[in-house]
Design an enzyme around this catalytic site. Structure first.
Site, PDB file in Angstrom:
ATOM      1  N   GLY A  20     -78.715 -58.546 -21.382  1.00 55.29           N
ATOM      2  CA  GLY A  20     -79.390 -59.269 -20.516  1.00 55.29           C
ATOM      3  C   GLY A  20     -80.674 -60.014 -21.062  1.00 55.29           C
ATOM      4  N   ARG A  24     -84.069 -58.538 -26.674  1.00 48.78           N
ATOM      5  CA  ARG A  24     -83.085 -57.835 -27.004  1.00 48.78           C
ATOM      6  C   ARG A  24     -81.983 -58.137 -27.966  1.00 48.78           C
ATOM      7  NH1 ARG A  24     -82.799 -52.681 -23.412  1.00 48.78           N
ATOM      8  NH2 ARG A  24     -84.638 -51.867 -24.192  1.00 48.78           N
ATOM      9  N   ARG A  43     -85.133 -72.652 -22.664  1.00 48.98           N
ATOM     10  CA  ARG A  43     -85.434 -71.938 -21.712  1.00 48.98           C
ATOM     11  C   ARG A  43     -85.704 -70.482 -22.398  1.00 48.98           C
ATOM     12  NH1 ARG A  43     -83.972 -73.473 -15.863  1.00 48.98           N
ATOM     13  NH2 ARG A  43     -83.414 -75.546 -16.223  1.00 48.98           N
ATOM     14  N   ARG A  87     -70.635 -57.390 -23.020  1.00 44.78           N
ATOM     15  CA  ARG A  87     -72.005 -57.226 -22.509  1.00 44.78           C
ATOM     16  C   ARG A  87     -72.495 -55.728 -22.831  1.00 44.78           C
ATOM     17  NH1 ARG A  87     -75.891 -56.698 -19.002  1.00 44.78           N
ATOM     18  NH2 ARG A  87     -76.076 -55.105 -17.527  1.00 44.78           N
ATOM     19  N   SER A  90     -77.839 -52.175 -19.371  1.00 46.87           N
ATOM     20  CA  SER A  90     -78.192 -50.838 -18.856  1.00 46.87           C
ATOM     21  C   SER A  90     -77.603 -50.681 -17.411  1.00 46.87           C
ATOM     22  CB  SER A  90     -79.771 -50.595 -18.693  1.00 46.87           C
ATOM     23  OG  SER A  90     -80.321 -51.680 -17.880  1.00 46.87           O
ATOM     24  N   ASP A 204     -81.187 -45.230 -15.345  1.00 49.55           N
ATOM     25  CA  ASP A 204     -81.785 -44.666 -14.206  1.00 49.55           C
ATOM     26  C   ASP A 204     -80.666 -43.962 -13.364  1.00 49.55           C
ATOM     27  OD1 ASP A 204     -81.845 -47.830 -13.981  1.00 49.55           O
ATOM     28  OD2 ASP A 204     -81.469 -46.943 -11.974  1.00 49.55           O
ATOM     29  N   ARG A 217     -85.322 -45.961 -25.031  1.00 49.49           N
ATOM     30  CA  ARG A 217     -84.360 -47.300 -24.994  1.00 49.49           C
ATOM     31  C   ARG A 217     -84.190 -47.823 -25.642  1.00 49.49           C
ATOM     32  NH1 ARG A 217     -84.979 -49.097 -18.946  1.00 49.49           N
ATOM     33  NH2 ARG A 217     -86.148 -47.264 -18.131  1.00 49.49           N
TER      34      ARG A 217
HETATM   35  N1  HPA Z   1     -79.378 -51.536  -9.914  1.00 49.38           N
HETATM   36  C1  HPA Z   1     -78.645 -52.716 -10.385  1.00 49.38           C
HETATM   37  N2  HPA Z   1     -78.938 -52.982 -11.741  1.00 49.38           N
HETATM   38  C2  HPA Z   1     -79.276 -52.112 -12.717  1.00 49.38           C
HETATM   39  C3  HPA Z   1     -79.977 -50.569 -12.226  1.00 49.38           C
HETATM   40  C4  HPA Z   1     -79.927 -50.356 -10.846  1.00 49.38           C
HETATM   41  O1  HPA Z   1     -80.175 -49.286 -10.427  1.00 49.38           O
HETATM   42  N3  HPA Z   1     -80.168 -50.145 -13.193  1.00 49.38           N
HETATM   43  C5  HPA Z   1     -80.003 -50.746 -14.422  1.00 49.38           C
HETATM   44  N4  HPA Z   1     -79.565 -51.922 -13.911  1.00 49.38           N
END
Ligand code: HPA
Length: 234
Positions: A20, A24, A43, A87, A90, A204, A217
């Site tokens: 994304g 990175r 951009r 892709r 995270s 998370d 990370r």
């Molecule tokens: N929500 C949406 N996208 C994400 C999240 C999440 O909690 N964590 C990492 N990407």
């Protein structure tokens, strides 16, 4: 050149890794590729092409969310001839047995809406990964020592979600994690007859509120790049 990608014809490889975050993409290209060349800066959405074990690879940012990914993936496939798109990103875990730092290889990607929803209309199309890539990624993950889960994920349109009932329903239906891009990538791959996969690290946890410490990370991201490269060229 396309509207959003400044690369010359031939500067994009058939295999494209899509994090994304454009920074990175830069880190991964400088860390994993031989002779990386920056092929896009439009951009600030950086893209780099180099080689990995002699194979040409492009690592190009997708931005956050399906509308952004859709722009880049469409142009990479239709205008530059990308054939394999992976892709790397995270996700938030939605099951007790999935832990922080674990890897999720997304077999399917559910969504409420995608940029393709207007095309499918009444059809509930089921976006799914390329099986060969998925299988190869699972094998490659064994070499990293990461705990790897394979199953369905949810591609959300919002990071700050106001529908706990939906999260609960997805958890109840076995969805492993939530991110914001894979469903549209899988839709586009199906439409254009190319291969796609999403390899995700759990950053998370929606049930425990745990989060990956920022110092971890980079290494988790590196594991995903390794898995994606090995899967693409297995
Ligand atoms: N929500 C949406 N996208 C994400 C999240 C999440 O909690 N964590 C990492 N990407």
């Amino acid at each position: 050149m396309t509207v959003h990608i400044g690369a010359e014809p031939g500067q994009i490889a058939e295999t494209v890794l899509m994090p994304g975050d454009p920074l990175r993409a830069e880190w991964a290209a400088n860390t994993f590729l031989d002779d990386p060349v920056c092929v896009n800066r439009v951009r600030g959405m950086l893209g780099f092409t180099g080689t990995w074990k002699g194979n040409r690879v492009t690592i190009h940012g997708s931005g956050m969310g399906m509308p952004s990914l859709s722009i880049y993936a469409n142009e990479l496939i239709r205008d530059y001839g990308a054939k394999t798109l992976i892709r790397i990103g995270s996700c938030g875990a939605m099951q007790e047995h999935v832990g922080i730092r674990d890897v999720i290889v997304a077999m399917t990607a559910s969504s409420l809406s995608t940029p393709s929803r207007g095309i499918f209309r009444e059809l509930n199309f089921a976006p799914c990964a390329d099986y060969g890539l998925l299988n190869a990624a699972v094998e490659a993950a064994k070499g990293t020592g990461a705990t790897c889960h394979v199953g369905g994920i949810y591609s959300s349109d919002v990071f700050y979600d106001e529908r706990p009932d939906l999260t609960e329903m997805m958890t109840r239906h076995g969805i492993l994690g939530v991110e914001m891009e894979a469903a549209e990538l899988y839709n586009l791959a199906a439409r254009h007859g190319v291969r796609a996969l999403a390899v995700l690290t759990v950053s998370d946890h929606l049930l425990t509120q745990e989060a990956l410490p920022s110092e971890d990370r980079q290494s988790s991201f590196g594991d995903m790049v390794q898995i994606a490269l090995e899967a693409a060229f297995s």
